[in-house]
Write a protein that holds these residues in place. Sequence first.
Motif, PDB file in Angstrom:
ATOM      1  N   PRO A   1      13.115  17.687  30.376  1.00 58.06           N
ATOM      2  CA  PRO A   1      13.425  19.077  30.720  1.00 58.06           C
ATOM      3  C   PRO A   1      12.537  19.573  31.852  1.00 58.06           C
ATOM      4  O   PRO A   1      11.322  19.343  31.866  1.00 58.06           O
ATOM      5  CB  PRO A   1      13.166  19.828  29.411  1.00 58.06           C
ATOM      6  CG  PRO A   1      13.362  18.797  28.336  1.00 58.06           C
ATOM      7  CD  PRO A   1      12.874  17.510  28.934  1.00 58.06           C
ATOM      8  N   ASP A   2      13.182  20.225  32.806  1.00 56.30           N
ATOM      9  CA  ASP A   2      12.511  20.813  33.979  1.00 56.30           C
ATOM     10  C   ASP A   2      11.887  19.770  34.906  1.00 56.30           C
ATOM     11  O   ASP A   2      11.167  20.132  35.843  1.00 56.30           O
ATOM     12  CB  ASP A   2      11.425  21.814  33.549  1.00 56.30           C
ATOM     13  CG  ASP A   2      12.001  22.946  32.711  1.00 56.30           C
ATOM     14  OD1 ASP A   2      13.098  23.418  33.053  1.00 56.30           O
ATOM     15  OD2 ASP A   2      11.353  23.338  31.722  1.00 56.30           O
ATOM     16  N   GLN A   3      12.155  18.493  34.668  1.00 54.09           N
ATOM     17  CA  GLN A   3      11.620  17.430  35.526  1.00 54.09           C
ATOM     18  C   GLN A   3      12.731  16.667  36.253  1.00 54.09           C
ATOM     19  O   GLN A   3      12.562  16.257  37.386  1.00 54.09           O
ATOM     20  CB  GLN A   3      10.801  16.435  34.686  1.00 54.09           C
ATOM     21  CG  GLN A   3       9.581  17.047  34.021  1.00 54.09           C
ATOM     22  CD  GLN A   3       8.555  17.523  35.031  1.00 54.09           C
ATOM     23  OE1 GLN A   3       8.305  16.874  36.040  1.00 54.09           O
ATOM     24  NE2 GLN A   3       7.949  18.680  34.764  1.00 54.09           N
ATOM     25  N   GLY A   4      13.830  16.491  35.582  1.00 56.52           N
ATOM     26  CA  GLY A   4      14.928  15.776  36.219  1.00 56.52           C
ATOM     27  C   GLY A   4      15.575  14.763  35.292  1.00 56.52           C
ATOM     28  O   GLY A   4      15.131  14.541  34.157  1.00 56.52           O
ATOM     29  N   THR A   5      16.632  14.141  35.780  1.00 55.49           N
ATOM     30  CA  THR A   5      17.431  13.203  34.988  1.00 55.49           C
ATOM     31  C   THR A   5      17.788  11.997  35.840  1.00 55.49           C
ATOM     32  O   THR A   5      18.038  12.131  37.044  1.00 55.49           O
ATOM     33  CB  THR A   5      18.713  13.889  34.475  1.00 55.49           C
ATOM     34  OG1 THR A   5      18.379  15.048  33.724  1.00 55.49           O
ATOM     35  CG2 THR A   5      19.525  12.948  33.600  1.00 55.49           C
ATOM     36  N   ALA A   6      17.842  10.837  35.192  1.00 55.43           N
ATOM     37  CA  ALA A   6      18.264   9.607  35.875  1.00 55.43           C
ATOM     38  C   ALA A   6      19.373   8.950  35.053  1.00 55.43           C
ATOM     39  O   ALA A   6      19.159   8.580  33.896  1.00 55.43           O
ATOM     40  CB  ALA A   6      17.090   8.650  36.046  1.00 55.43           C
ATOM     41  N   PHE A   7      20.555   8.849  35.627  1.00 58.04           N
ATOM     42  CA  PHE A   7      21.669   8.107  35.039  1.00 58.04           C
ATOM     43  C   PHE A   7      21.716   6.742  35.715  1.00 58.04           C
ATOM     44  O   PHE A   7      21.810   6.669  36.957  1.00 58.04           O
ATOM     45  CB  PHE A   7      22.996   8.831  35.270  1.00 58.04           C
ATOM     46  CG  PHE A   7      23.194  10.040  34.407  1.00 58.04           C
ATOM     47  CD1 PHE A   7      23.845   9.948  33.181  1.00 58.04           C
ATOM     48  CD2 PHE A   7      22.733  11.287  34.817  1.00 58.04           C
ATOM     49  CE1 PHE A   7      24.038  11.063  32.398  1.00 58.04           C
ATOM     50  CE2 PHE A   7      22.929  12.404  34.042  1.00 58.04           C
ATOM     51  CZ  PHE A   7      23.575  12.302  32.815  1.00 58.04           C
ATOM     52  N   THR A   8      21.671   5.673  34.918  1.00 62.66           N
ATOM     53  CA  THR A   8      21.723   4.319  35.473  1.00 62.66           C
ATOM     54  C   THR A   8      22.968   3.616  34.964  1.00 62.66           C
ATOM     55  O   THR A   8      23.171   3.462  33.762  1.00 62.66           O
ATOM     56  CB  THR A   8      20.478   3.507  35.090  1.00 62.66           C
ATOM     57  OG1 THR A   8      19.317   4.195  35.553  1.00 62.66           O
ATOM     58  CG2 THR A   8      20.524   2.128  35.712  1.00 62.66           C
ATOM     59  N   VAL A   9      23.818   3.198  35.893  1.00 59.57           N
ATOM     60  CA  VAL A   9      25.051   2.482  35.573  1.00 59.57           C
ATOM     61  C   VAL A   9      24.796   0.984  35.696  1.00 59.57           C
ATOM     62  O   VAL A   9      24.355   0.505  36.746  1.00 59.57           O
ATOM     63  CB  VAL A   9      26.185   2.916  36.522  1.00 59.57           C
ATOM     64  CG1 VAL A   9      27.439   2.073  36.258  1.00 59.57           C
ATOM     65  CG2 VAL A   9      26.479   4.395  36.365  1.00 59.57           C
ATOM     66  N   TYR A  10      25.043   0.259  34.603  1.00 63.70           N
ATOM     67  CA  TYR A  10      24.886  -1.202  34.589  1.00 63.70           C
ATOM     68  C   TYR A  10      26.284  -1.841  34.667  1.00 63.70           C
ATOM     69  O   TYR A  10      27.113  -1.652  33.770  1.00 63.70           O
ATOM     70  CB  TYR A  10      24.202  -1.658  33.292  1.00 63.70           C
ATOM     71  CG  TYR A  10      22.732  -1.330  33.205  1.00 63.70           C
ATOM     72  CD1 TYR A  10      21.767  -2.326  33.335  1.00 63.70           C
ATOM     73  CD2 TYR A  10      22.300  -0.025  32.989  1.00 63.70           C
ATOM     74  CE1 TYR A  10      20.419  -2.031  33.250  1.00 63.70           C
ATOM     75  CE2 TYR A  10      20.953   0.285  32.908  1.00 63.70           C
ATOM     76  CZ  TYR A  10      20.023  -0.730  33.035  1.00 63.70           C
ATOM     77  OH  TYR A  10      18.672  -0.419  32.937  1.00 63.70           O
ATOM     78  N   LEU A  11      26.534  -2.598  35.707  1.00 67.24           N
ATOM     79  CA  LEU A  11      27.790  -3.310  35.877  1.00 67.24           C
ATOM     80  C   LEU A  11      27.515  -4.809  35.906  1.00 67.24           C
ATOM     81  O   LEU A  11      26.537  -5.242  36.534  1.00 67.24           O
ATOM     82  CB  LEU A  11      28.479  -2.894  37.180  1.00 67.24           C
ATOM     83  CG  LEU A  11      28.978  -1.449  37.250  1.00 67.24           C
ATOM     84  CD1 LEU A  11      29.469  -1.132  38.657  1.00 67.24           C
ATOM     85  CD2 LEU A  11      30.087  -1.204  36.242  1.00 67.24           C
ATOM     86  N   PRO A  12      28.324  -5.610  35.217  1.00 63.69           N
ATOM     87  CA  PRO A  12      28.091  -7.065  35.208  1.00 63.69           C
ATOM     88  C   PRO A  12      28.055  -7.624  36.629  1.00 63.69           C
ATOM     89  O   PRO A  12      28.902  -7.270  37.469  1.00 63.69           O
ATOM     90  CB  PRO A  12      29.285  -7.615  34.418  1.00 63.69           C
ATOM     91  CG  PRO A  12      29.740  -6.463  33.582  1.00 63.69           C
ATOM     92  CD  PRO A  12      29.490  -5.229  34.385  1.00 63.69           C
ATOM     93  N   ALA A  13      27.084  -8.451  36.867  1.00 62.63           N
ATOM     94  CA  ALA A  13      26.960  -9.046  38.201  1.00 62.63           C
ATOM     95  C   ALA A  13      28.133  -9.993  38.462  1.00 62.63           C
ATOM     96  O   ALA A  13      28.624 -10.678  37.555  1.00 62.63           O
ATOM     97  CB  ALA A  13      25.643  -9.802  38.319  1.00 62.63           C
ATOM     98  N   ALA A  14      28.606 -10.010  39.691  1.00 63.24           N
ATOM     99  CA  ALA A  14      29.723 -10.881  40.068  1.00 63.24           C
ATOM    100  C   ALA A  14      29.302 -12.336  39.980  1.00 63.24           C
ATOM    101  O   ALA A  14      28.177 -12.699  40.340  1.00 63.24           O
ATOM    102  CB  ALA A  14      30.201 -10.551  41.485  1.00 63.24           C
ATOM    103  N   LYS A  15      30.199 -13.159  39.429  1.00 59.18           N
ATOM    104  CA  LYS A  15      29.881 -14.581  39.279  1.00 59.18           C
ATOM    105  C   LYS A  15      30.476 -15.373  40.429  1.00 59.18           C
ATOM    106  O   LYS A  15      31.490 -15.035  41.002  1.00 59.18           O
ATOM    107  CB  LYS A  15      30.448 -15.110  37.955  1.00 59.18           C
ATOM    108  CG  LYS A  15      29.819 -14.423  36.730  1.00 59.18           C
ATOM    109  CD  LYS A  15      30.397 -14.956  35.440  1.00 59.18           C
ATOM    110  CE  LYS A  15      29.768 -14.280  34.230  1.00 59.18           C
ATOM    111  NZ  LYS A  15      30.339 -14.757  32.973  1.00 59.18           N
TER     112      LYS A  15
END
Length: 372
Positions: A358-372
């Motif tokens: 709160p009052d500091q910020g937010t980080a959303f991290t999206v994890y997507l499978p690495a391409a093979k």
Amino acid sequence: MTLTVRQKIFACMGLLVLIVGGAHAVTKQVYMESLFDQFRKEEISAAYVNAPPGEQIEILKTYVSGKMQTFWLGNWVFFLALGLFFSLWISGVLTIPLRKLVAAIERVAHGDLDVNVPVQSKDEYGKVIHTFNDMTLRLREAEDARRRLVADVAHELRTPLSIMQLKLENAQQTGQYVPPEMMLRLHDEVIRLSLIVEDLHVLSLAEAGRLVLDCKPLDLSAKLEQIVEDVKMEAEENGLEIRFYSNTRPVTVMADARRITQVFINLLTNAIRYTPEGGSISVVIEDGVMDGNAAFTCASVIDTGIGIPAEELAHLFDRFYRVEKARSRHSGGTGLGLAIAHHFVRAHGGFIRVVSEPDQGTAFTVYLPAAK
């Protein structure tokens, strides 16, 4: 040691056989002793004493054989009744949890979801009852979610419909010329309704696992750079600085470009909406991030906004859910953006993690499978 139902039945049947066999041996021994005593009193006479040994044996054999027929018949009837009674008692004891479960299932079948069966054992019955209790809990949660969804949809649709109805009624009652400004306002409300309905449709497909993805090799780094450029003007109008960082290029993933774009547009729109003037938003991409035994490409949207309380994080991806400070429908969105982003990423085989203060910020991290 926890016995299974099969072991309990085996133990009870073994106990039954032991009891019946032991009782039969004891009664047979007692009866034979009484039989010989009775023979001594009734059959031993001068004629029996003077008879040859072979004839004496035949007399004893005939006497014992006749008496034992009556004994076997009575003994068989007695122990059959005893076995049946004991089997009935054992089956009643062993099926008590099952009868309770059947009664609970009947209550659920009649619509009563507020059912909880006590778990009194750790055998198969206990596991089935525990699973049944989990199922009824999920049914209650699903029913609550359905009711909340209906109420939220009704609330979201009521506002634009009420505005449209009021303006149309005023125009109809006055009979005056309808200016283009009013038509434009009505058109805006129609667009808002269309967006809500479309979002609900897409979200329902994603939740049901029926969302069709057109996955192709996608340079996620180039796509994110383009998205940041698209929202840069809006961010600057709100007095925000927005930057994009990448430690490597290109970063290729197998993804549906349209759906992934919607994911990051939703995340960036939220970041812009809830970051005060003078704040900053960063989009950071990393490749080859390990989580467990799997490799992922991670893209984070980090803001210096109002933040999210810890108790709100668990509900962040629920439909129509708004964090307390953002509950106003004038300043906030419909509450569907994060839910849609969450399910789109899951459809790609990935997931989203959130870190916020709160009052500091937010980080959303999206994890997507690495391409093979």
